[in-house]
Design an enzyme around this catalytic site. Structure first.
Site, PDB file in Angstrom:
ATOM      1  N   SER A 140      -4.316   4.955  -2.956  1.00 45.64           N
ATOM      2  CA  SER A 140      -2.901   4.973  -3.318  1.00 45.64           C
ATOM      3  C   SER A 140      -2.800   4.971  -4.834  1.00 45.64           C
ATOM      4  O   SER A 140      -3.664   4.429  -5.521  1.00 45.64           O
ATOM      5  CB  SER A 140      -2.185   3.739  -2.786  1.00 45.64           C
ATOM      6  OG  SER A 140      -0.893   3.657  -3.373  1.00 45.64           O
TER       7      SER A 140
ATOM      8  N   TYR B 147      -2.993  -5.370  -1.770  1.00 38.11           N
ATOM      9  CA  TYR B 147      -3.025  -3.943  -1.418  1.00 38.11           C
ATOM     10  C   TYR B 147      -3.591  -3.104  -2.574  1.00 38.11           C
ATOM     11  O   TYR B 147      -4.445  -2.240  -2.371  1.00 38.11           O
ATOM     12  CB  TYR B 147      -1.606  -3.495  -1.067  1.00 38.11           C
ATOM     13  CG  TYR B 147      -1.476  -2.063  -0.610  1.00 38.11           C
ATOM     14  CD1 TYR B 147      -1.811  -1.700   0.691  1.00 38.11           C
ATOM     15  CD2 TYR B 147      -0.974  -1.078  -1.462  1.00 38.11           C
ATOM     16  CE1 TYR B 147      -1.673  -0.395   1.121  1.00 38.11           C
ATOM     17  CE2 TYR B 147      -0.825   0.230  -1.037  1.00 38.11           C
ATOM     18  CZ  TYR B 147      -1.172   0.572   0.258  1.00 38.11           C
ATOM     19  OH  TYR B 147      -1.032   1.865   0.680  1.00 38.11           O
TER      20      TYR B 147
END
Lengths: 79, 243
Positions: free
Chosen positions: B139, B152
């Site tokens: 990401s 994350y």
């Protein structure tokens, strides 16, 4: 050379692309045959496949020469 | 170009927005696909939609045993695994000082540790065949950081390092490893954002739109194909211009 020795030699020649006459019992995969550490991992995988046996990591670490491999496989080969 | 006929792909998180689009795109290019996820009935429905050349392999990526069984199951089903799409990911967002240990552990286990284990197993198969494509969905926040996502972002940054190393180690064996780092993509994960968050994000995106799962799928098809470069560690981003 034993039958197992001949099969070991054939695998080494194919995997490392070296002259068959260089693949003698005393030849070290890394020092004499130009293998890198990943090549030796691949050789062990190829031996496992050819001879139908598992070669545990601690045993693999002791297989440094063509002769080491032949000796191990003469004892442990299943096929 | 980009023909994947005869190739076998394992896609994790195939019930998600991005994973589903990738599985569909690989399948459309001719690949046989093994779709994995936690929800069996959703996978079955997806498989029925795709038709032939599909295998359903439910897997809970937070379970070590499940993860270790997945690549062998995919090989058993398809005869080989040429392409691994490590896409599955979870979020457990919270402010950094309020992140609980289990929020950290769960996210690292599913996003990073499972990716490591799957890539390790797949690479062993691929190096024998002298062909393999490992594609991990990371990401953009793994590079930029993002408030509320300490766990994350760390997991996604970890994936980038892992994949770069993998790519460098196995490039000579015909195995490539790449990341795709999506920006904000329209999926159920980003549907959870509130209007204010969405506005803040879009203000930073020159294209002023969220990306689509199909944008990411197109990049995955390219990286999975024979046409993809064999040089390692190319990191692709798809962020519609941000950052």
């Amino acid at each position: 050379m034993s039958e197992i020795g001949e099969r070991v030699k054939k695998i080494v020649v194919e995997h490392l692309g070296v002259e068959p006459e260089k693949v003698v019992d005393s030849a070290s995969f890394i020092d004499d045959l130009g293998a890198d550490s990943l090549d030796t991992v691949e050789l062990v995988m190829a031996f496992e496949e050819e001879f139908g046996c598992e070669i545990p990591d601690d045993a693999a670490e002791t297989i440094l020469t063509v002769g080491d491999a032949t000796k191990f496989l003469e004892k442990n080969a299943k096929s | 170009m980009f023909d994947l006929t005869g190739k076998a792909a394992l896609v994790t998180g195939a019930t998600g927005g991005i994973g589903g689009a990738i599985a569909q795109a690989l399948h459309a290019q001719g690949a046989t696909v093994a779709i994995s996820g936690t929800r069996r009935e959703v996978l079955d429905g997806f498989a029925a939609k795709l038709g032939e050349r599909v295998h359903v392999l439910p897997c809970n990526l937070s379970s070590k045993d499940d993860v270790e069984a997945l690549v062998p199951a995919a090989e058993a089903a398809m005869g080989q695994v040429d392409i691994l799409i490590a896409n599955a990911g979870i979020t457990r967002d919270n402010l950094f000082v309020q992140l609980r240990d289990e929020d950290w552990d769960d996210v690292i286990a599913v996003n990073l540790t499972a990716t490591f284990r799957l890539a390790r197993a797949a690479t062993k198969l691929m190096m024998r065949k002298r062909f393999g494509r490992i594609i991990a969905i990371t990401s953009i926040v793994g590079v930029t950081g993002n408030p509320g996502q300490g766990n994350y972002t760390a997991s996604k940054a970890g994936i980038i390092g892992l994949i770069k190393t993998l790519g460098a180690e196995y490039a000579k064996r015909g195995v490539t490893a790449n990341c795709i780092a999506p920006g904000f993509i329209k999926t159920p994960m980003t549907d959870a954002l509130n209007d204010k968050q969405r506005e803040t994000i879009l203000a930073k995106v020159p294209a002023a739109r969220l990306g689509t799962p199909e944008d990411i799928a197109a990049a995955a098809v390219y990286l999975a194909s024979n046409e993809a470069p064999t040089s390692p560690d190319r990191r692709f981003t798809s962020t519609a211009g941000w950052p």
